[in-house]
Design a protein around this motif. Structure first.
Motif, PDB file in Angstrom:
ATOM      1  N   UNK A   1      -9.157-133.409 -14.083  1.00 25.22           N
ATOM      2  CA  UNK A   1     -10.544-133.656 -13.712  1.00 25.22           C
ATOM      3  C   UNK A   1     -11.450-133.797 -14.914  1.00 25.22           C
ATOM      4  N   UNK A   2     -11.189-133.006 -15.944  1.00 24.35           N
ATOM      5  CA  UNK A   2     -12.004-133.087 -17.166  1.00 24.35           C
ATOM      6  C   UNK A   2     -11.864-134.436 -17.855  1.00 24.35           C
ATOM      7  N   UNK A   3     -10.768-135.136 -17.615  1.00 25.67           N
ATOM      8  CA  UNK A   3     -10.547-136.415 -18.288  1.00 25.67           C
ATOM      9  C   UNK A   3     -11.335-137.563 -17.665  1.00 25.67           C
ATOM     10  N   UNK A   4     -11.949-137.337 -16.514  1.00 26.74           N
ATOM     11  CA  UNK A   4     -12.771-138.377 -15.889  1.00 26.74           C
ATOM     12  C   UNK A   4     -13.996-138.660 -16.757  1.00 26.74           C
ATOM     13  N   UNK A   5     -14.556-139.878 -16.677  1.00 26.99           N
ATOM     14  CA  UNK A   5     -15.847-140.112 -17.319  1.00 26.99           C
ATOM     15  C   UNK A   5     -16.858-139.105 -16.793  1.00 26.99           C
ATOM     16  N   UNK A   6     -17.773-138.693 -17.658  1.00 25.89           N
ATOM     17  CA  UNK A   6     -18.683-137.613 -17.289  1.00 25.89           C
ATOM     18  C   UNK A   6     -19.442-137.920 -15.999  1.00 25.89           C
ATOM     19  N   UNK A   7     -19.797-139.176 -15.786  1.00 24.72           N
ATOM     20  CA  UNK A   7     -20.539-139.550 -14.592  1.00 24.72           C
ATOM     21  C   UNK A   7     -19.746-139.459 -13.310  1.00 24.72           C
ATOM     22  N   UNK A   8     -18.414-139.344 -13.404  1.00 28.57           N
ATOM     23  CA  UNK A   8     -17.571-139.252 -12.218  1.00 28.57           C
ATOM     24  C   UNK A   8     -17.137-137.816 -11.915  1.00 28.57           C
ATOM     25  N   UNK A   9     -17.481-136.885 -12.787  1.00 23.39           N
ATOM     26  CA  UNK A   9     -17.213-135.470 -12.520  1.00 23.39           C
ATOM     27  C   UNK A   9     -18.376-134.936 -11.693  1.00 23.39           C
ATOM     28  N   UNK A  10     -18.113-134.266 -10.575  1.00 25.52           N
ATOM     29  CA  UNK A  10     -19.214-133.766  -9.743  1.00 25.52           C
ATOM     30  C   UNK A  10     -20.236-132.982 -10.561  1.00 25.52           C
ATOM     31  N   UNK A  11     -21.520-133.222 -10.268  1.00 26.54           N
ATOM     32  CA  UNK A  11     -22.609-132.586 -11.004  1.00 26.54           C
ATOM     33  C   UNK A  11     -22.850-131.179 -10.463  1.00 26.54           C
ATOM     34  N   UNK A  12     -22.635-130.199 -11.311  1.00 29.20           N
ATOM     35  CA  UNK A  12     -22.794-128.809 -10.881  1.00 29.20           C
ATOM     36  C   UNK A  12     -24.257-128.402 -10.870  1.00 29.20           C
ATOM     37  N   UNK A  13     -24.636-127.669  -9.856  1.00 23.72           N
ATOM     38  CA  UNK A  13     -25.928-126.981  -9.827  1.00 23.72           C
ATOM     39  C   UNK A  13     -25.646-125.499  -9.976  1.00 23.72           C
ATOM     40  N   UNK A  14     -26.350-124.853 -10.899  1.00 23.48           N
ATOM     41  CA  UNK A  14     -26.103-123.441 -11.159  1.00 23.48           C
ATOM     42  C   UNK A  14     -26.603-122.580 -10.008  1.00 23.48           C
ATOM     43  N   UNK A  15     -25.944-121.445  -9.774  1.00 20.49           N
ATOM     44  CA  UNK A  15     -26.387-120.551  -8.698  1.00 20.49           C
ATOM     45  C   UNK A  15     -27.858-120.177  -8.793  1.00 20.49           C
ATOM     46  N   UNK A  16     -28.370-119.983 -10.024  1.00 17.14           N
ATOM     47  CA  UNK A  16     -29.756-119.564 -10.162  1.00 17.14           C
ATOM     48  C   UNK A  16     -30.751-120.635  -9.750  1.00 17.14           C
ATOM     49  N   UNK A  17     -30.316-121.894  -9.689  1.00  9.85           N
ATOM     50  CA  UNK A  17     -31.223-122.987  -9.335  1.00  9.85           C
ATOM     51  C   UNK A  17     -31.199-123.311  -7.853  1.00  9.85           C
ATOM     52  N   UNK A  18     -30.382-122.579  -7.086  1.00  9.80           N
ATOM     53  CA  UNK A  18     -30.248-122.842  -5.654  1.00  9.80           C
ATOM     54  C   UNK A  18     -30.921-121.731  -4.866  1.00  9.80           C
ATOM     55  N   UNK A  19     -31.844-122.094  -4.009  1.00 11.35           N
ATOM     56  CA  UNK A  19     -32.539-121.113  -3.182  1.00 11.35           C
ATOM     57  C   UNK A  19     -31.612-120.583  -2.092  1.00 11.35           C
ATOM     58  N   UNK A  20     -31.836-119.321  -1.722  1.00 10.06           N
ATOM     59  CA  UNK A  20     -31.108-118.747  -0.596  1.00 10.06           C
ATOM     60  C   UNK A  20     -31.506-119.458   0.688  1.00 10.06           C
ATOM     61  N   UNK A  21     -30.583-119.451   1.663  1.00 11.21           N
ATOM     62  CA  UNK A  21     -30.934-119.880   3.014  1.00 11.21           C
ATOM     63  C   UNK A  21     -31.907-118.871   3.608  1.00 11.21           C
ATOM     64  N   UNK A  22     -32.502-119.219   4.756  1.00  9.63           N
ATOM     65  CA  UNK A  22     -33.381-118.275   5.445  1.00  9.63           C
ATOM     66  C   UNK A  22     -32.586-117.032   5.794  1.00  9.63           C
ATOM     67  N   UNK A  23     -33.038-115.840   5.379  1.00  6.34           N
ATOM     68  CA  UNK A  23     -32.270-114.621   5.639  1.00  6.34           C
ATOM     69  C   UNK A  23     -32.046-114.395   7.128  1.00  6.34           C
TER      70      UNK A  23
END
Length: 423
Positions: free
Chosen positions: A385-407
């Motif tokens: 997977x690392x050998x793919x062009x950078x644009x074809x590797x899924x773009x990660x979003x960090x846990x801290x940048x993702x809001x929780x769902x409604x509790x």
């Protein structure tokens, strides 16, 4: 070694008018072994090669797993092969990830003493050099039409994505290793220290050197995400290694940019629950039962936190959560049993739930040239997977940048939560 010498040579004989040929090196730097896959992403058939390992350096006898070992001689030179009187170090990645990884003494040979960062830098520099050398000497026909332009995609632990100190440490190691890999002669302690002392860590400098730090989870699923088998939604992944188990939940779906794939990481955890710690306690019944319970608690904790607050709205809780099981330790009976048990646990925990569907994460055989048995290619999933062009590797979003769902409401939590005592 012939390939180490060849790896620092440039194609001086190629005419200036020759076209540029991009080559991606996917480097899966592991605690017990390191895997490298080289890809020519814009050539016919986008050929990808699993770099072979000399028999004497293989981990577990696998043709593409280089044992993550490094030797330091009395003259202060680093080596990928045993040297007379030279001590070896075998846990560079684990030492690098520790809180004191930039100071911890990793390798000692009087009068020299190497830190974890110095050892990791030397090891990666030599790995890059030997991989380049193998390609330049054994795949000459593929490169006859132009001048190579190298990119280096290095895996980064998913559970450490929110640690800026560790990202900077990895960045310094990778930029110094890349620069050192292009130098002639022995790789000495003085050279490594000088390179690290001036190693930049900014994103701009990494890009200028063709380096990308890629979350291992994004790399592991890149082949699957770019295939017709991809089904957008929530997933879990359990990566069983020699020392650790990485467990995370993530999503796959369309990214903000057209044609790109997003990979939001909701929860991630890493613990020293891998195969080697398990082997040290499996013969003691009480200790083995405690260890297995901890493995189960890690996986269930990541998934349950995702269910309760990170991605409560996912349809997967109703239809079944796909769980990828991979890594060198995936063959461990205990680890397989615990992961397989997620299905019954989720069905008990969620009323009318769909449980879990454990599946392997294989490498598309038609896309990779390898020397191992087909059933062993899963060990190459991250490097592939690392050998793919950078644009074809899924773009990660960090846990801290993702809001929780409604509790969820309190009574809903109490109705569906399964405590440790109930498992």
């Amino acid at each position: 070694m012939e390939r180490l010498a060849a790896g620092v040579r440039e194609q001086a004989e190629s005419p200036r008018s020759a076209r540029s040929i991009p080559v991606n090196l996917g480097i899966d730097f592991g605690t017990s072994s390191t895997k490298i896959v080289a890809r020519l992403p814009y050539e016919a058939g986008t050929p990808a090669f699993a770099v072979p390992v000399p028999a004497s350096a293989r981990a577990e006898g696998h043709p593409h797993l280089w044992a993550s070992q490094l030797w330091l001689t009395r003259e202060g030179a680093f080596s990928l092969a045993p040297a007379s009187g030279a001590p070896a170090f075998c846990a560079m990645k684990a030492a690098l990830m520790r809180d004191d990884g930039d100071r911890a003494i990793a390798l000692h040979c009087a009068p020299w003493a190497a830190t974890a960062m110095e050892a990791a830098t030397a090891f990666l520099a030599l790995q890059i050099r030997q991989a380049r050398g193998w390609l330049l000497t054994r795949q000459q026909a593929a490169f006859a039409a132009g001048i190579l332009r190298w990119s280096y995609h290095v895996g980064f632990p998913a559970a450490s994505l929110d640690r800026e100190d560790l990202r900077r440490r990895y960045a310094a190691v990778c930029t110094a290793a890349r620069d050192l890999s292009r130098m002639q002669g022995a790789l000495t302690m003085d050279l490594v220290r000088a390179a690290l002392g001036s190693a930049p860590t900014t994103q701009e400098e990494l890009e200028r050197r063709g380096i990308a730090l890629v979350p291992e989870i994004s790399a592991a699923v890149a082949g699957f995400a770019n295939s017709t088998k991809r089904d957008n939604g929530l997933y879990a992944l359990v990566d069983v290694g020699a020392g650790t188990v990485d467990c995370c939940t993530f999503g796959l779906g369309d990214w903000r940019e057209e044609g790109e794939i997003g990979c939001p990481i909701f929860m991630a955890d890493v613990a020293m629950l891998g195969v080697e710690p398990w082997r040290s306690c499996q013969d003691d019944a009480e200790l083995a039962a405690f260890f297995e319970k901890k493995v189960a608690e890690q996986q269930r904790g990541v998934i349950w936190d995702t269910r309760q607050r990170r991605h409560r709205s996912s349809e997967r809780w109703r239809t079944g959560l796909p769980v990828f099981l991979l890594g060198g330790g995936a063959a461990s009976d205990m680890h397989r049993r615990v992961t397989a048990g997620l299905d019954a646990w989720l069905r008990r925990s969620i009323r009318d739930g769909g449980g879990a569907r454990v599946r392997a994460l294989s490498v598309p055989e038609e896309e990779l040239r390898f020397d191992c048995r087909k059933e062993e290619t899963h060990r190459l999933a991250v490097a592939f997977g690392l050998s793919f062009p950078f644009g074809e590797i899924p773009k990660a979003e960090l846990p801290r940048s993702i809001d929780d769902d409604v509790p969820a409401r309190r009574r809903d939590i109490e109705a569906s939560y399964v405590s440790k005592e109930m498992t």
